[in-house]
Design a protein around this motif. Structure first.
Motif, mmCIF file in Angstrom:
data_model
loop_
_atom_site.group_PDB
_atom_site.id
_atom_site.type_symbol
_atom_site.label_atom_id
_atom_site.label_comp_id
_atom_site.label_asym_id
_atom_site.label_seq_id
_atom_site.Cartn_x
_atom_site.Cartn_y
_atom_site.Cartn_z
ATOM 1 N N VAL A 142 0.843 -1.197 0.000
ATOM 2 C CA VAL A 142 0.000 0.000 0.000
ATOM 3 C C VAL A 142 0.876 1.244 0.000
ATOM 4 C CG1 VAL A 142 -1.863 -1.198 1.205
ATOM 5 C CG2 VAL A 142 -0.172 0.068 2.538
ATOM 6 N N ASN A 143 0.317 2.340 -0.455
ATOM 7 C CA ASN A 143 1.089 3.577 -0.549
ATOM 8 C C ASN A 143 1.148 4.348 0.765
ATOM 9 O OD1 ASN A 143 -0.753 3.464 -3.373
ATOM 10 N ND2 ASN A 143 1.470 3.555 -3.634
ATOM 11 N N VAL A 144 0.039 4.313 1.516
ATOM 12 C CA VAL A 144 -0.074 5.118 2.737
ATOM 13 C C VAL A 144 -0.698 4.271 3.833
ATOM 14 C CG1 VAL A 144 -1.187 7.136 3.805
ATOM 15 C CG2 VAL A 144 -0.302 7.287 1.464
ATOM 16 N N VAL A 145 -0.186 4.421 5.051
ATOM 17 C CA VAL A 145 -0.818 3.842 6.241
ATOM 18 C C VAL A 145 -1.083 4.970 7.235
ATOM 19 C CG1 VAL A 145 -0.544 2.344 8.260
ATOM 20 C CG2 VAL A 145 0.278 1.573 6.022
ATOM 21 N N ILE A 146 -2.302 5.020 7.758
ATOM 22 C CA ILE A 146 -2.629 5.901 8.874
ATOM 23 C C ILE A 146 -2.896 4.984 10.065
ATOM 24 C CG2 ILE A 146 -4.070 7.758 9.738
ATOM 25 C CD1 ILE A 146 -2.563 8.485 7.172
ATOM 26 N N ASP A 147 -2.003 5.024 11.062
ATOM 27 C CA ASP A 147 -2.084 4.071 12.173
ATOM 28 C C ASP A 147 -2.432 4.777 13.472
ATOM 29 O OD1 ASP A 147 -1.767 1.558 13.582
ATOM 30 O OD2 ASP A 147 0.058 2.434 14.405
ATOM 31 N N THR A 148 -3.465 4.273 14.131
ATOM 32 C CA THR A 148 -3.855 4.795 15.438
ATOM 33 C C THR A 148 -3.716 3.753 16.538
ATOM 34 O OG1 THR A 148 -6.187 4.150 15.210
ATOM 35 C CG2 THR A 148 -5.565 6.285 14.309
ATOM 36 N N VAL A 149 -3.180 2.573 16.218
ATOM 37 C CA VAL A 149 -3.166 1.460 17.152
ATOM 38 C C VAL A 149 -1.811 1.265 17.821
ATOM 39 C CG1 VAL A 149 -3.526 -1.025 17.431
ATOM 40 C CG2 VAL A 149 -5.004 0.291 15.903
ATOM 41 N N GLY A 150 -0.726 1.246 17.014
ATOM 42 C CA GLY A 150 0.603 0.993 17.558
ATOM 43 C C GLY A 150 0.869 -0.492 17.735
ATOM 44 N N GLY A 151 1.972 -0.809 18.443
ATOM 45 C CA GLY A 151 2.306 -2.188 18.758
ATOM 46 C C GLY A 151 2.498 -3.059 17.538
ATOM 47 N N ASP A 152 2.065 -4.310 17.635
ATOM 48 C CA ASP A 152 2.228 -5.267 16.550
ATOM 49 C C ASP A 152 1.454 -4.866 15.302
ATOM 50 O OD1 ASP A 152 3.883 -6.807 18.125
ATOM 51 O OD2 ASP A 152 2.296 -8.176 18.768
ATOM 52 N N VAL A 153 0.298 -4.206 15.489
ATOM 53 C CA VAL A 153 -0.478 -3.762 14.338
ATOM 54 C C VAL A 153 0.313 -2.745 13.529
ATOM 55 C CG1 VAL A 153 -2.556 -2.493 13.634
ATOM 56 C CG2 VAL A 153 -2.708 -4.266 15.394
ATOM 57 N N SER A 164 3.608 -3.673 5.312
ATOM 58 C CA SER A 164 2.669 -3.739 4.193
ATOM 59 C C SER A 164 2.867 -2.602 3.199
ATOM 60 C CB SER A 164 1.218 -3.695 4.720
ATOM 61 O OG SER A 164 0.970 -4.759 5.612
ATOM 62 N N LEU A 165 3.815 -1.710 3.484
ATOM 63 C CA LEU A 165 4.012 -0.542 2.628
ATOM 64 C C LEU A 165 4.749 -0.883 1.341
ATOM 65 C CD1 LEU A 165 4.902 2.247 5.207
ATOM 66 C CD2 LEU A 165 2.971 2.274 3.619
ATOM 67 N N ALA A 166 4.387 -0.178 0.299
ATOM 68 C CA ALA A 166 5.053 -0.294 -0.997
ATOM 69 C C ALA A 166 6.327 0.539 -1.016
ATOM 70 C CB ALA A 166 4.091 0.172 -2.090
ATOM 71 N N TRP A 167 7.069 0.459 -2.100
ATOM 72 C CA TRP A 167 8.233 1.309 -2.349
ATOM 73 C C TRP A 167 7.822 2.777 -2.206
ATOM 74 C CZ3 TRP A 167 13.350 1.573 -3.171
ATOM 75 C CH2 TRP A 167 13.866 2.665 -3.880
ATOM 76 N N GLU A 168 8.584 3.532 -1.439
ATOM 77 C CA GLU A 168 8.317 4.940 -1.142
ATOM 78 C C GLU A 168 6.964 5.140 -0.466
ATOM 79 O OE1 GLU A 168 9.075 7.428 -4.565
ATOM 80 O OE2 GLU A 168 11.217 7.513 -4.039
ATOM 81 N N GLY A 169 6.527 4.128 0.280
ATOM 82 C CA GLY A 169 5.301 4.269 1.054
ATOM 83 C C GLY A 169 5.503 5.172 2.253
ATOM 84 N N ARG A 170 4.389 5.649 2.805
ATOM 85 C CA ARG A 170 4.432 6.568 3.953
ATOM 86 C C ARG A 170 3.505 6.051 5.042
ATOM 87 N NH1 ARG A 170 3.039 7.659 -1.148
ATOM 88 N NH2 ARG A 170 1.553 9.356 -0.758
ATOM 89 N N ILE A 171 3.999 5.985 6.259
ATOM 90 C CA ILE A 171 3.164 5.614 7.393
ATOM 91 C C ILE A 171 3.119 6.778 8.367
ATOM 92 C CG2 ILE A 171 5.077 4.468 8.635
ATOM 93 C CD1 ILE A 171 2.931 2.467 9.693
ATOM 94 N N VAL A 172 1.920 7.142 8.779
ATOM 95 C CA VAL A 172 1.712 8.264 9.694
ATOM 96 C C VAL A 172 1.158 7.722 11.002
ATOM 97 C CG1 VAL A 172 0.646 10.518 10.037
ATOM 98 C CG2 VAL A 172 1.195 9.739 7.713
ATOM 99 N N VAL A 173 1.865 7.974 12.090
ATOM 100 C CA VAL A 173 1.449 7.533 13.423
ATOM 101 C C VAL A 173 0.630 8.649 14.061
ATOM 102 C CG1 VAL A 173 2.230 6.813 15.706
ATOM 103 C CG2 VAL A 173 3.499 6.095 13.663
ATOM 104 N N VAL A 174 -0.633 8.346 14.398
ATOM 105 C CA VAL A 174 -1.477 9.366 15.015
ATOM 106 C C VAL A 174 -1.967 8.963 16.404
ATOM 107 C CG1 VAL A 174 -2.215 10.298 12.796
ATOM 108 C CG2 VAL A 174 -3.578 8.522 13.886
ATOM 109 N N GLY A 175 -1.597 7.768 16.870
ATOM 110 C CA GLY A 175 -2.014 7.369 18.206
ATOM 111 C C GLY A 175 -1.589 5.957 18.545
ATOM 112 N N PHE A 176 -1.842 5.576 19.802
ATOM 113 C CA PHE A 176 -1.455 4.253 20.301
ATOM 114 C C PHE A 176 -2.621 3.645 21.077
ATOM 115 C CE2 PHE A 176 2.234 7.118 20.357
ATOM 116 C CZ PHE A 176 3.012 6.514 19.376
ATOM 117 N N ALA A 177 -3.754 3.473 20.389
ATOM 118 C CA ALA A 177 -4.951 2.961 21.050
ATOM 119 C C ALA A 177 -4.740 1.566 21.611
ATOM 120 C CB ALA A 177 -6.124 2.960 20.073
#
Length: 350
Positions: free
Chosen positions: A234-245, A252-265
């Motif tokens: 995938v190109n982008v991940v928006i993660d609010t969970v943290g940990g193993d997730v 799961s990110l593709a080449w030049e993918g971006r993951i944004v951490v917004v929380g640790f629910a």
């Protein structure tokens, strides 16, 4: 003696009313008098507005996990006791200070603050108020500031999401997750994979516009995503969970993918394996919505204006998952803590 609210029993002291010093009519507020204890409902006297402030008759308040963290002493800002929590609201302007020029009496507005919003009235700086445009209800508007502000900022500003890209969002049935689905799908024209912890939550995410869904309580998130998109990722991940997730989403990110951490629910903060960033040219970044108020207020303000505009245009539709009265604030908090909530949780004060 105890009182019963929505089937739960509380000591009367937790729902007491106490008049503060002052004159004139009083209004009710939720008060945190002791950390990690239920909030009290008290009556207070209004204070005068300063030249740059506005008094608002509050109709709806948002309930956020951050409110609970503040009341537990676990948030980055630790106000002295007692205090009124609450970060966002919608309502009608009652009174303006002498120097206020952006709003007037009778205007419908939304507001944002770290504290003081869980109340029937709120006195707030005019800079942190935004007029609600015609066609947007107070109920809808109350769901916008934090969840849609976070979604727009994460997707547009941090991840620079492009039309046609694939976005993976975790905790997809939560308030922020559904806002991410809404903005990514209907504003940015991206495809969304919704990851959630139950089949019911996955179905809701699909109903709200996700292209596909993954129940990460049933196995590997990475493998499930691979079956959907192949080895490219995938190109982008928006993660609010943290940990193993978070780690599964990162892989799961593709080449030049971006993951944004917004929380640790999920309660666990993962360490980022730097070799993955190197091998796939991945960008891992954080996004703390509230800090933009101090670090980049013009962007902060424009994001909220965009949320209101998108709502007025019918491009986004906030999902209200539950609604409580002010005197039910402890039940609302419990609803969020127990992960029963889907979409936005509101307090209705009228």
């Amino acid at each position: 003696m105890a009182v019963v609210a929505r089937g739960r029993c509380f000591p009367r002291a937790w729902l007491r009313r106490r008049a503060w010093q002052g004159c004139g009519r009083e209004y009710r507020v939720a008060i945190c008098t002791e950390l990690k204890q239920p909030l009290a409902i008290e009556e207070v006297s209004p204070r005068s507005v300063r030249p740059h402030e506005v008094r608002v008759d509050v109709h709806f308040c948002g309930v956020n996990f951050a409110d609970i963290l503040i009341c537990h002493g676990q948030y980055q800002e630790k106000p002295p006791l007692p205090f009124t929590p609450g970060m966002e609201f919608s309502g009608i302007v009652l009174e303006t200070g002498a120097d206020v020029s952006t709003v007037k009496q009778g205007d419908s507005v939304i507001g944002w603050s770290v504290l003081n919003c869980l109340a029937e009235e709120c006195v707030i700086d005019e800079k942190t108020l935004w007029k609600i445009p015609e066609g947007v209800t107070l109920r809808e508007a109350a769901a916008l500031p934090i969840t849609y502000g976070t979604a727009i900022l994460a997707l547009e500003h941090r991840a620079c999401t492009q039309p046609g890209e694939t976005v993976l969002v975790t905790a997809a049935a939560g308030a922020t997750g559904l806002a991410v689905i809404d903005v990514a799908t209907n504003v940015l024209q991206a495809k969304v994979i919704a990851a959630a912890g139950s089949e019911q939550k996955c179905r809701l995410a699909m109903q709200r516009g996700a292209h596909s869904s993954v129940n990460y309580s049933q196995g590997s998130l990475k493998e499930a995503v691979r079956k959907l998109v192949g080895n490219g990722g995938v190109n982008v991940v928006i993660d609010t969970v943290g940990g193993d997730v978070f780690l599964e989403a990162l892989r799961s990110l593709a080449w030049e993918g971006r993951i944004v951490v917004v929380g640790f629910a999920g309660g666990t903060i993962a360490s980022v394996p730097a070799n993955l960033l190197l091998l796939r040219n991945i960008s891992a970044m954080g996004m703390s919505w509230g800090q933009y108020r101090h670090k980049n207020f013009p962007l902060f303000s424009s994001i909220l204006s965009s949320a209101l505009q998108y709502c007025q245009q019918g491009r986004i539709r906030p999902h209200i998952g539950a609604e409580f009265k002010l005197e039910e604030v402890n039940d609302a908090f419990l609803h969020v803590i127990q992960r029963e909530s889907t979409g936005k949780v509101l307090l209705s004060l009228k």
